[in-house]
Motif scaffolding. Structure first.
Motif, PDB file in Angstrom:
ATOM      1  N   ASN A   4       0.983  -1.286  -0.068  1.00 16.94           N
ATOM      2  CA  ASN A   4       0.084   0.099  -0.010  1.00 16.94           C
ATOM      3  C   ASN A   4       0.951   1.126  -0.033  1.00 16.94           C
ATOM      4  O   ASN A   4       0.566   2.262  -0.786  1.00 16.94           O
ATOM      5  CB  ASN A   4      -0.876  -0.003   1.088  1.00 16.94           C
ATOM      6  N   ILE A   5       1.811   1.209   0.855  1.00 16.02           N
ATOM      7  CA  ILE A   5       2.717   2.485   0.613  1.00 16.02           C
ATOM      8  C   ILE A   5       3.355   2.568  -0.426  1.00 16.02           C
ATOM      9  O   ILE A   5       3.709   3.874  -0.957  1.00 16.02           O
ATOM     10  CB  ILE A   5       3.924   2.175   1.851  1.00 16.02           C
ATOM     11  N   ALA A   6       3.646   1.574  -1.272  1.00 15.80           N
ATOM     12  CA  ALA A   6       4.180   1.548  -2.653  1.00 15.80           C
ATOM     13  C   ALA A   6       3.207   1.922  -3.877  1.00 15.80           C
ATOM     14  O   ALA A   6       3.495   1.823  -5.080  1.00 15.80           O
ATOM     15  CB  ALA A   6       5.082   0.207  -3.094  1.00 15.80           C
ATOM     16  N   GLY A   7       1.960   2.162  -3.335  1.00 14.90           N
ATOM     17  CA  GLY A   7       1.023   2.550  -4.415  1.00 14.90           C
ATOM     18  C   GLY A   7       0.306   1.478  -4.796  1.00 14.90           C
ATOM     19  O   GLY A   7      -0.386   1.516  -5.815  1.00 14.90           O
ATOM     20  N   GLN A   8       0.496   0.184  -4.343  1.00 15.25           N
ATOM     21  CA  GLN A   8      -0.135  -1.195  -4.814  1.00 15.25           C
ATOM     22  C   GLN A   8      -1.192  -1.282  -4.174  1.00 15.25           C
ATOM     23  O   GLN A   8      -1.639  -0.678  -3.319  1.00 15.25           O
ATOM     24  CB  GLN A   8       0.787  -2.279  -4.718  1.00 15.25           C
ATOM     25  N   HIS A   9      -1.972  -2.513  -4.139  1.00 19.25           N
ATOM     26  CA  HIS A   9      -3.333  -2.788  -3.411  1.00 19.25           C
ATOM     27  C   HIS A   9      -3.043  -3.766  -2.503  1.00 19.25           C
ATOM     28  O   HIS A   9      -3.411  -4.941  -2.979  1.00 19.25           O
ATOM     29  CB  HIS A   9      -4.240  -2.952  -4.451  1.00 19.25           C
ATOM     30  N   GLY A  10      -2.427  -3.644  -1.469  1.00 20.01           N
ATOM     31  CA  GLY A  10      -2.426  -4.682  -0.510  1.00 20.01           C
ATOM     32  C   GLY A  10      -3.367  -5.004   0.521  1.00 20.01           C
ATOM     33  O   GLY A  10      -4.148  -4.256   1.060  1.00 20.01           O
ATOM     34  N   ILE A  11      -3.771  -6.257   0.640  1.00 19.34           N
ATOM     35  CA  ILE A  11      -5.039  -6.688   0.968  1.00 19.34           C
ATOM     36  C   ILE A  11      -4.950  -8.061   2.092  1.00 19.34           C
ATOM     37  O   ILE A  11      -4.165  -8.796   1.574  1.00 19.34           O
ATOM     38  CB  ILE A  11      -6.221  -7.126   0.185  1.00 19.34           C
ATOM     39  N   VAL A  12      -5.368  -7.857   3.310  1.00 19.91           N
ATOM     40  CA  VAL A  12      -5.453  -9.179   3.837  1.00 19.91           C
ATOM     41  C   VAL A  12      -7.267  -9.454   4.224  1.00 19.91           C
ATOM     42  O   VAL A  12      -7.825  -8.615   4.721  1.00 19.91           O
ATOM     43  CB  VAL A  12      -4.814  -8.927   5.301  1.00 19.91           C
ATOM     44  N   ASN A  13      -7.247 -10.715   3.932  1.00 16.67           N
ATOM     45  CA  ASN A  13      -8.688 -11.018   4.306  1.00 16.67           C
ATOM     46  C   ASN A  13      -8.795 -11.597   5.586  1.00 16.67           C
ATOM     47  O   ASN A  13      -8.319 -12.749   5.948  1.00 16.67           O
ATOM     48  CB  ASN A  13      -9.046 -12.286   3.193  1.00 16.67           C
ATOM     49  N   HIS A  14      -9.231 -10.685   6.607  1.00 17.49           N
ATOM     50  CA  HIS A  14      -9.246 -11.085   7.968  1.00 17.49           C
ATOM     51  C   HIS A  14     -10.199 -12.016   8.375  1.00 17.49           C
ATOM     52  O   HIS A  14     -10.436 -12.514   9.410  1.00 17.49           O
ATOM     53  CB  HIS A  14      -9.435  -9.768   8.916  1.00 17.49           C
ATOM     54  N   ASP A  15     -11.150 -12.530   7.332  1.00 19.02           N
ATOM     55  CA  ASP A  15     -12.251 -13.387   7.683  1.00 19.02           C
ATOM     56  C   ASP A  15     -11.454 -14.919   7.716  1.00 19.02           C
ATOM     57  O   ASP A  15     -12.155 -15.827   7.945  1.00 19.02           O
ATOM     58  CB  ASP A  15     -13.355 -13.368   6.707  1.00 19.02           C
TER      59      ASP A  15
END
Ligand code: FAD
Ligand code: NAI
Length: 463
Positions: A332-343
């Motif tokens: 995310n800091i690098a402008g990408q789309h970092g996601i964690v599925n917390h479910d």
């Protein structure tokens, strides 16, 4: 960049922090990581996941030798405990793995700034006599042991998890306060090596957060192994005289108190986020009622340029959750789309058998709507039966209408390894039918997941 020392400065080098730092560097960002410990790797590598698994693995061998498991397979042995060597291999694992992170930092050009970081402004921290300014700061300071009011941890008679990993001799009588993950894992280690272990748990069942049936069955199995449980019981005082402790306990709902003697008391009633000494106020940040730093979906705090991950933010306090957040925050800091599925974050308790789960418990799933549940006993799994590992079961919980898998729970010798396929299936939005019609190698414990999935629609073969 001219005024900044770093694009990204990570505070803390646990599985959240070191992974964030390496990923940020891989993405071409100039990265530093502040760590106050002598070695990198945080709680997980130094005093958590790794040393506890070293002791669990070694003590499991001892237990199998001492308690008839090996004899069942025609191997007659009388084990002799060499605790110093057992501790030696634990320390060796820690040394190699923490050294490995130092190597990875060098390889990826992450600068390790040694010392304690405290904010002086939203983009600046002080580490010793060095002021470090960064465009982005990631707080990954982790957690530490929750103290029990009025009970002093001296790391001799009354210990926390760190002390319990390093006991110089096997206690005769150990009392564990808290029937959570640490209490059951470290209680199991010392029970296997010969201690009489009593677990005092405030709630009416061990392992809060786990599926109800799994909690009950785990309790039964561990009891059979010799752990003694005092459920619905609270500790109201611990007094230490010389090398002995006397605990006063009473029913959680009130009633007559009794005392228990112990030569070791393990306090394992949870962990709290580390924010003391960070001077968050200087950055314009605060904590919530639970002492955690609040973040949004992208791991941004309320202050632009400051991000937070791992045990210091809400969510389960688990190394793999911290690691995944570390990757996502760097992206995310690098402008990408970092996601964690917390479910879909698996939990594993490394007792024997292991206890694992991912997704919703049956209780939570039922609160959301109608469910179908399929169960399969390990006793009916050919590999588990052949290996003399009859205890446990697998349970698959699926949405009654869509058949989508909502949760999977297992008690099995290798449940921690088995749960990965359930997590992956759920990540892909699998139905129970998808798992049931996936070819599983035979003979493996994992076939029990396939059969439990088949049982959702009432079609298992081997029961
Ligand atoms: P941490 O690993 O706690 O690292 C934070 C680091 O930040 C620390 O090294 C600390 O020294 C440093 N730090 C803090 N403040 C500052 C500061 N101001 N300046 C500089 N440095 C600072 N989880 C699992 O998933 N599986 C397991 O099997 C498992 N076993 C465990 C066993 C035990 C006995 C314990 C105690 C925990 C276990 N955990 C396990 C939990 C796991 O260790 C944590 O969830 C994980 O380490 C959290 O990672 P983190 O990066 O958020 O923080
Ligand atoms: P925990 O939250 O798992 O369990 C604490 C237990 O103590 C609960 O059952 C709670 O009801 C009980 N308790 C609280 N106050 C009490 C009191 N006064 N008297 C008696 N019982 C009391 O916390 P634990 O075991 O300390 O572990 C901390 C964290 O570390 C866990 O949340 C887990 O996320 C992480 N961890 C993970 C491991 C793994 O993934 N295998 C292994 C060890 C730790």
């Amino acid at each position: 960049m001219a005024d900044y020392d770093f694009d990204v400065l990570v505070i803390g080098s646990g599985p959240g922090g070191y992974v964030a730092a390496i990923r940020a560097a891989q993405l071409g960002l100039k990265t530093g990581c502040v760590e106050s410990r002598e070695t990198l790797g945080g709680t997980c590598l130094n005093v958590g996941c790794i040393p506890s698994k070293a002791m669990l693995h070694a003590s499991e061998f001892y237990d199998h030798a001492a308690n008839g498991m090996m004899a069942k397979m025609g191997i007659k042995v009388t084990p002799e405990l060499d605790l110093d060597t057992m501790h030696g291999q634990r320390k060796d694992a820690v040394k190699q793995l923490t050294g490995g992170i130092e190597f990875l930092f060098k390889k990826n050009k992450v600068e390790w700034i040694k010392g304690h970081a405290a904010f002086t402004a939203a983009d600046t921290v002080q580490v010793g006599d060095r002021s470090v300014r960064a465009k982005n700061i990631v707080i990954a300071t982790g957690s530490s042991v929750t103290p029990l009011p009025g009970v002093e941890i001296d790391q001799k008679v009354v210990v926390d998890s760190t002390g319990a990993l390093e006991l110089p001799k096997v206690p005769e009588q150990m009392v564990v306060i808290g029937g959570g993950v640490i209490g059951l894992e470290l209680g199991s280690v010392w029970r296997r090596l010969g201690a009489k272990v009593t677990v005092v748990e405030f709630l009416d069942q061990i392992l809060p957060g786990f599926d109800g049936e799994v909690r009950k069955e785990s309790n039964k199995i561990l009891k059979k192994q010799g752990l003694e449980f005092k459920l619905s019981t609270k500790v109201t005082g611990v007094t230490v005289k010389g090398d002995k402790a006397t605990l006063t306990v009473e029913p959680a709902a009130g009633g007559a108190a009794e005392t228990i003697e112990a030569d070791t008391v393990l306090v394992s009633i949870g962990r709290k986020p580390n924010t003391d000494g960070l001077a968050l106020d200087k950055a314009g940040l605060g904590t919530n009622q639970r002492g955690q730093i609040e973040i949004d979906h992208d791991f941004r705090t309320s202050v632009p340029g400051i991000w937070a991950i791992g045990d210091v933010v809400p969510g389960p306090m688990l190394a793999h959750k911290a690691e995944d957040e570390g990757i996502a925050v760097a992206e995310n800091i690098a402008g990408q789309h970092g996601i964690v599925n917390h479910d879909v974050i698996p939990s594993v308790v490394y007792t024997w058998p292991e206890i694992a789960g991912v997704g919703l418990t049956e209780e939570a799933a039922k609160e959301r709507g109608e469910v179908k549940v399929g169960k399969f006993p390990m006793l009916a799994n050919s590999r588990a039966k052949t290996n003399h590992e009859p205890d446990g079961f697998v349970k698959v919980i699926a949405d009654a209408k869509t058949d989508r898998v909502l949760g999977v729970w297992c008690i099995a010798s290798v449940a921690g390894t088995m749960i990965a396929q359930a997590a992956q299936a759920m990540e892909f939005g699998a139905t129970s039918e998808d798992i049931a019609y996936t070819c599983h190698a035979h003979p493996t414990h994992s076939e029990a997941i396939k059969e439990a999935a088949m049982a959702v629609t009432g079609k298992p073969i081997h029961v």
